[in-house]
Design an enzyme around this catalytic site. Sequence first.
Site, PDB file in Angstrom:
ATOM      1  CG  ASP A  31      -2.100   0.942   1.046  1.00  0.00           C
ATOM      2  OD1 ASP A  31      -3.177   0.473   0.659  1.00  0.00           O
ATOM      3  OD2 ASP A  31      -1.942   2.164   1.275  1.00  0.00           O
ATOM      4  CG  LEU A 246     -35.802 -13.829  -7.289  1.00  0.00           C
ATOM      5  CD1 LEU A 246     -36.727 -15.020  -7.467  1.00  0.00           C
ATOM      6  CD2 LEU A 246     -36.059 -12.799  -8.390  1.00  0.00           C
ATOM      7  CB  CYS A 256     -19.386  -3.960  -7.384  1.00  0.00           C
ATOM      8  SG  CYS A 256     -17.910  -4.469  -6.474  1.00  0.00           S
ATOM      9  CE  LYS A 259     -15.552   0.274  -9.388  1.00  0.00           C
ATOM     10  NZ  LYS A 259     -14.815  -0.717 -10.197  1.00  0.00           N
TER      11      LYS A 259
END
Length: 427
Positions: A31, A246, A256, A259
């Site tokens: 990172d 459902l 997610c 995008k």
Amino acid sequence: MKRVAIIGTGYVGLTSGAAMAHLGHQVLCADLDSAKVERLNRGEIHIFEPGLEDLVAAGLANGRLRFVTGAAEAATGCHFAFLCVQTPSMATGQADLTFVLAAVSELAEVLPAGAIVVDKSTVPVGTARRVSEVLQRPDVAVVSNPEFLREGTAVSDFLKPDRIVVGSHDLSAAQAVADLYRTLGAPTIITGAESAELIKYASNSYLAVKLSYVNAIAAICEGVGADVVDVLKGMSFDPRIGADALRPGPGWGGSCLPKDTAALLHTAGQVGYDFHLLRSAVEANHEQRARVVRRVIDAAGGNVRGVRIAVWGLTFKANTDDLRDSPALAVVRDLLADGAEIVAHDPQVTVPPLDGIALVPDALAACDGAAVLVLLTEWPVFAAVDLTDVRSRMVGDHIVDARNLLAVDQAERVGLKYVGIGRACGG
């Protein structure tokens, strides 16, 4: 045992790194934030994900997992370098590859011959080719290996996957990546890089269409007096459909689906295809959020200005602390714009994500003096709250349950007017 570099320590990178170490590989996670790296090496994780903290702790304890600053340090001497960095949406809907390509440029100088770069981030079709062009390393293969991790179940999704997808024009490199997962026993698809990249977008966008369809059926149920719970149960037995997803709600969101649908619409436009079906699903999603707002306003008597609204749930779904593109926040934002007074509780939110939200430490405290209670995130703890206590603390008597989580009969028995999504009751 393989030496694996994981570039990025977000949901995908941290889960993938910890899980790869659990599978027996030697993992270095990189990172850019050195302070974050120090915290991770102490086992202090920065996201809420069930089971992840224990997995990280185990990897640190057995020495197979370590965190370092910078991609170069992680990738030196590695067999595989997984790209797990963010790919945010641009204004056009196109995924921004700035972070991906910056990481690739750094890796190009340090990767050993024969190493394999693996695109784990969700990236547009053609990214593997772009990565190869930026690498300028004929001795380093590039493979697409999209992730299918759901927030809230990411650890189990990695260790018990429904499929492994690997794509590359180098078949031996693709097989080498597939072999990393061999012990998981999941169905494995080895294909071209472009197909692998599209599989992720196609899967998520199909889910978005399915969720928007379910919300549309819920709207019809309300119009004809049907109960969406029974309708969807009847649909779920059809083997062509199944029960998964459902469930109506306040709309879909998270890091997610918004995008990925935007990216697939952009890709379709680039090849001259008007993907009106997917565009309609996106538009229906925005409409669904607006429908929930209207439900709350109606429950408040037609105007929420100066009205106290209790909100249960702010994250985009349960079992995560992620607020990105949360439909709950979209609903709250509109209510605030209409002048509502919002008092909210979420088990994983400790700092108000919007100006105007007052956070309280428990669900019942949010109900004190509220005219309307609206449930926006399906945290199981909310279903266990005694609605008798809820009724006694509210000044109003309406519940808008945008997740159909609460027991309708209990709500009505204690004198609450229940308004669900697609339910033949309430109001």
